[in-house]
Design a protein around this motif. Structure first.
Motif, PDB file in Angstrom:
ATOM      1  N   PHE A 282      47.362  -6.154  25.136  1.00  0.00           N
ATOM      2  CA  PHE A 282      45.955  -6.398  24.791  1.00  0.00           C
ATOM      3  C   PHE A 282      45.708  -7.857  24.430  1.00  0.00           C
ATOM      4  CE2 PHE A 282      47.583  -5.299  20.521  1.00  0.00           C
ATOM      5  CZ  PHE A 282      46.978  -6.271  19.741  1.00  0.00           C
ATOM      6  N   ARG A 283      46.728  -8.595  23.980  1.00  0.00           N
ATOM      7  CA  ARG A 283      46.516 -10.010  23.674  1.00  0.00           C
ATOM      8  C   ARG A 283      46.258 -10.826  24.940  1.00  0.00           C
ATOM      9  NH1 ARG A 283      51.005 -10.939  18.838  1.00  0.00           N
ATOM     10  NH2 ARG A 283      49.515 -10.736  17.101  1.00  0.00           N
ATOM     11  N   ASN A 284      46.888 -10.480  26.049  1.00  0.00           N
ATOM     12  CA  ASN A 284      46.584 -11.163  27.304  1.00  0.00           C
ATOM     13  C   ASN A 284      45.145 -10.888  27.733  1.00  0.00           C
ATOM     14  OD1 ASN A 284      49.112 -12.413  29.105  1.00  0.00           O
ATOM     15  ND2 ASN A 284      49.773 -11.052  27.471  1.00  0.00           N
ATOM     16  N   HIS A 285      44.685  -9.658  27.574  1.00  0.00           N
ATOM     17  CA  HIS A 285      43.290  -9.338  27.853  1.00  0.00           C
ATOM     18  C   HIS A 285      42.356 -10.110  26.919  1.00  0.00           C
ATOM     19  CE1 HIS A 285      45.250  -5.989  29.888  1.00  0.00           C
ATOM     20  NE2 HIS A 285      44.111  -5.676  30.471  1.00  0.00           N
ATOM     21  N   LEU A 286      42.755 -10.204  25.660  1.00  0.00           N
ATOM     22  CA  LEU A 286      41.930 -10.895  24.673  1.00  0.00           C
ATOM     23  C   LEU A 286      41.790 -12.375  25.007  1.00  0.00           C
ATOM     24  CD1 LEU A 286      40.409 -10.935  21.973  1.00  0.00           C
ATOM     25  CD2 LEU A 286      42.625 -11.203  20.824  1.00  0.00           C
ATOM     26  N   ALA A 287      42.873 -13.018  25.408  1.00  0.00           N
ATOM     27  CA  ALA A 287      42.803 -14.446  25.770  1.00  0.00           C
ATOM     28  C   ALA A 287      41.817 -14.667  26.905  1.00  0.00           C
ATOM     29  CB  ALA A 287      44.192 -14.948  26.151  1.00  0.00           C
ATOM     30  N   LEU A 288      41.845 -13.795  27.903  1.00  0.00           N
ATOM     31  CA  LEU A 288      40.929 -13.948  29.029  1.00  0.00           C
ATOM     32  C   LEU A 288      39.483 -13.750  28.594  1.00  0.00           C
ATOM     33  CD1 LEU A 288      40.324 -14.309  32.017  1.00  0.00           C
ATOM     34  CD2 LEU A 288      40.792 -11.870  32.347  1.00  0.00           C
ATOM     35  N   MET A 289      39.209 -12.740  27.777  1.00  0.00           N
ATOM     36  CA  MET A 289      37.842 -12.485  27.363  1.00  0.00           C
ATOM     37  C   MET A 289      37.315 -13.599  26.459  1.00  0.00           C
ATOM     38  SD  MET A 289      36.788  -9.874  28.936  1.00  0.00           S
ATOM     39  CE  MET A 289      35.262  -9.639  28.029  1.00  0.00           C
ATOM     40  N   LEU A 290      38.168 -14.203  25.644  1.00  0.00           N
ATOM     41  CA  LEU A 290      37.727 -15.306  24.782  1.00  0.00           C
ATOM     42  C   LEU A 290      37.358 -16.537  25.602  1.00  0.00           C
ATOM     43  CD1 LEU A 290      40.303 -14.947  21.869  1.00  0.00           C
ATOM     44  CD2 LEU A 290      37.825 -14.642  21.696  1.00  0.00           C
ATOM     45  N   LEU A 291      38.154 -16.846  26.613  1.00  0.00           N
ATOM     46  CA  LEU A 291      37.792 -18.025  27.412  1.00  0.00           C
ATOM     47  C   LEU A 291      36.591 -17.747  28.302  1.00  0.00           C
ATOM     48  CD1 LEU A 291      38.841 -18.064  30.691  1.00  0.00           C
ATOM     49  CD2 LEU A 291      41.034 -17.898  29.534  1.00  0.00           C
ATOM     50  N   ARG A 292      36.384 -16.476  28.677  1.00  0.00           N
ATOM     51  CA  ARG A 292      35.188 -16.131  29.450  1.00  0.00           C
ATOM     52  C   ARG A 292      33.914 -16.380  28.647  1.00  0.00           C
ATOM     53  NH1 ARG A 292      34.546 -13.689  34.643  1.00  0.00           N
ATOM     54  NH2 ARG A 292      36.544 -14.053  35.686  1.00  0.00           N
ATOM     55  N   THR A 293      34.021 -16.275  27.336  1.00  0.00           N
ATOM     56  CA  THR A 293      32.871 -16.533  26.470  1.00  0.00           C
ATOM     57  C   THR A 293      32.926 -17.933  25.865  1.00  0.00           C
ATOM     58  OG1 THR A 293      34.064 -15.419  24.674  1.00  0.00           O
ATOM     59  CG2 THR A 293      32.488 -14.107  25.931  1.00  0.00           C
TER      60      THR A 293
END
Length: 631
Positions: A282-293
């Motif tokens: 889930f941390r890899n998913h989180l990194a992507l979603m944070l940079l998307r925003t």
């Protein structure tokens, strides 16, 4: 509004070396790295021994470690997809073993999806669909048998939920499978993730149903459960994987739910230790979603918490090489943070404590040239190197760690030695082989005339690589090192059981010197060689001067790093810096000065400032006091 490129570039050059310097090096990052127990089982399986896998799964069944069991089964089934002999032997020896039956059930699903591929339905042929559905039909009784052999196990029902999605099972069948999974473990993450895929819009549900399911699961999950990250999976599915076509009129109805999912995941990540293997997904998913925003600082902290544990998804959505996508994205986040840091400001401090697995990556190059020839070619490579003679016609080369790396190398996503080899082989006729070693894998890159002609990696936990790719690599190596028959190389490159041994076997087959003693145990192995010499990194102008003045056959001497500056030198440059700085400010903020003129004086001011800063640091490092005051 973003700053013009010419204004942000100096910030990048100034801060990039410091921002993210605490991240693990690129060569240390591994995709879906197994834990020690699974690594042993996978390595033994590739060599035909199913014993460690049998013991591993038996322990998870005995202790009811269903989450761990699910991950192990998935990886073992993936290993059996291209090397099924060990699983066939296990089933022949123990046909009633519930663990072997479970791996076989997951393998049946993997085989079906390998034929269908992960492409959208419109890109899958009719023949592929026909084979896909036939394999899924054959898999149904195998899944039922695995569930019957161990009735308390929820993992067969995770496999059944995946089967329902692919076979286009009606909702009542899905509901029955889901009820069976809940009865065995109401908080099993794997079953919830499989159900979420069935309920998403691109399969058999909708965005609304998907978000509702994920949020309900998170609301009822115990503290610390990975189910608190299930809404993040829904948000990723909505934003990245299957976004709605076109631009909706008005505000995005799911934007608040996406933001809430990211907030939940941030709270969950804080509950795990930095570098946690369990939290990597889930941390890899989180990194992507944070940079998307565009939450760049938080995205960089997410990469710190990930450490070396990259995952195939979400990075596999953007290219065929998830590891490279991860590294390039991480580098891009560093650049964005640098562009937002004032030139004379302090880079943001990490919110999390960086942590990554010990075992520094090791790299050494073997160049088919004398040390003096390598030194002459490497004068402007931007990396400090150590060379040592391997034979009369071959040279060992390794990178020397530096406290302050060159500005032109801080943005590279490759290890320093690979970057240097790309440079110092340019225009040369001799090939160079860069060899890398990590605890789990070994790799190589072949350079000739500044071009990487071939690359390869041995990984004990991965299946044998594609035969066509390996054949092309073997042929490139054969041509570079004048080997008549590439077939022995192909056999070595396709081997997977013992990466260090295969790496050494390849060198012997190419008639190259063996690896230096101690390679793989510590980053620098040439420092004990009596004839080793260090080629200190030079600036561009110094490198050009050395190239034109150093006699052929000589190993260039290191530049004097503590050359004293006279008072006259300071008297000229300090006023010049003030003048150029004032002119630059007036050029950008005032009127009547062209952009070209303003750019010229800005670059001049930065150049003089860099020279003064370097001279001041050298003076302090040499034990000097303050700069002499102008008279």
């Amino acid at each position: 509004m973003r700053l013009p490129f010419l204004l942000t570039l100096p910030r990048v050059l100034r801060h990039s070396a410091a921002i993210g310097a605490d991240l693990p090096p690129d060569e240390a990052v591994v995709v879906d790295a197994p834990d020690a127990a699974l690594r042993t089982a996978l390595t033994s399986a590739t060599e035909g021994d199913h014993g460690p896998a049998r013991e591993l799964l038996a322990a998870t069944r005995e202790h009811k470690q269903w989450e761990l069991r699910d991950g192990y089964v998935s990886r073992l089934a993936e290993a059996a997809l291209h090397n099924p002999g060990w699983l066939d032997a296990w089933l022949a020896e123990s046909p009633e073993d519930p663990d072997a039956a479970l791996v076989r059930a997951d393998l049946c699903i993997d085989r079906a999806w390998e034929i269908r591929t992960a492409e959208r339905a419109k890109h899958v042929s009719r023949e592929q669909f026909r084979a896909f559905f036939a394999l899924l039909e054959d898999a149904a009784p195998v899944i039922g048998r695995a569930a019957g052999l161990n009735p308390a196990d929820p993992v067969p029902w995770r496999i059944a939920l995946t089967h329902a999605r692919g076979s286009q099972a009606p909702r009542d069948v899905f509901d029955e499978y889901w009820a069976q999974a809940l009865a065995r473990d109401p908080h099993h993450y794997g079953c919830h993730a499989a159900a979420l895929q069935y309920l998403c819009a691109k399969w058999w549900g909708s965005h609304e149903e998907m978000f509702g399911f994920a949020e309900s699961a998170a609301d009822t999950a115990p503290p610390g459960s990975k189910l608190h990250a299930l809404p993040l999976s829904a948000a990723l599915e909505y934003v990245v994987v299957s976004p709605s076509p076109g631009t909706p009129a008005g505000p995005d109805p799911y934007a608040p739910r996406v933001a809430a999912a990211v907030a939940r995941a941030l709270d969950l990540s804080a509950a795990y230790e930095p570098g946690s293997h369990e939290a990597a997904g889930f941390r890899n998913h989180l990194a992507l979603m944070l940079l998307r925003t565009e939450r760049w600082d938080e995205a960089l902290d997410a990469f710190r918490s990930i450490g070396v544990h990259a995952t195939k998804y979400p990075w596999g959505y953007f290219g065929d090489d998830p590891r490279q996508e991860f590294l390039e994205t991480r580098s891009g986040v560093r650049i964005h943070v640098a562009t937002r840091t004032p030139f004379f400001g302090r880079p943001p401090q990490p919110r999390t404590t960086p942590a990554w697995a010990p075992g520094a990556p090791c790299a050494v190059a073997i160049a088919a040239a004398r040390p003096a020839d390598v030194a002459q070619a490497a004068l402007m490579c931007g990396v400090s190197l150590r060379t040592a003679p391997a034979t009369a016609t071959h040279t060992y080369v390794e990178a020397v760690p530096e406290a302050r790396p060159a500005k032109r190398s801080v943005l590279s996503t490759e290890d320093p030695l690979t970057t240097a080899a790309d440079n110092f082989t340019t225009g040369e006729k001799w090939p160079t082989l860069v060899l890398r070693r990590m605890p789990e894998r070994c790799g190589l890159t072949l350079f000739l005339k500044g071009r990487p002609l071939a690359t390869h990696e041995w990984n004990a936990t991965s299946p044998a690589p594609d035969h066509a790719t390996v054949t092309a690599t073997a042929e490139a190596l054969s041509r570079a090192f004048a080997l008549a028959d590439p077939r022995p190389l192909t056999h070595i490159l396709r081997s997977t059981g013992n990466p260090p041994r295969h790496q050494s076997d390849l060198l012997a087959a190419l008639s190259l010197p063996p690896l230096p003693p101690g390679f793989g145990d510590r980053p620098e192995v040439l420092d004990t060689f009596p004839d080793a010499r260090v080629l200190t990194r030079r600036g561009l102008l110094a490198g050009m001067r050395s190239t034109m003045t150093t006699e052929d056959g000589e190993h260039p001497s290191s530049p004097d790093s503590h050359e004293p500056r006279s008072p006259r030198w300071w008297l000229v440059r300090v006023p010049a810096l003030l003048l150029f700085t004032a002119s630059a400010v007036r050029g950008w903020l005032g009127s009547g000065v062209s952009p070209v003129g303003a750019t010229v004086v800005t670059i001049s001011a930065l150049y003089v400032a860099a020279r003064l800063t370097g001279a001041w640091r050298q003076r302090r490092g040499a034990g000097g006091g303050t700069a002499p005051a102008p008279e």
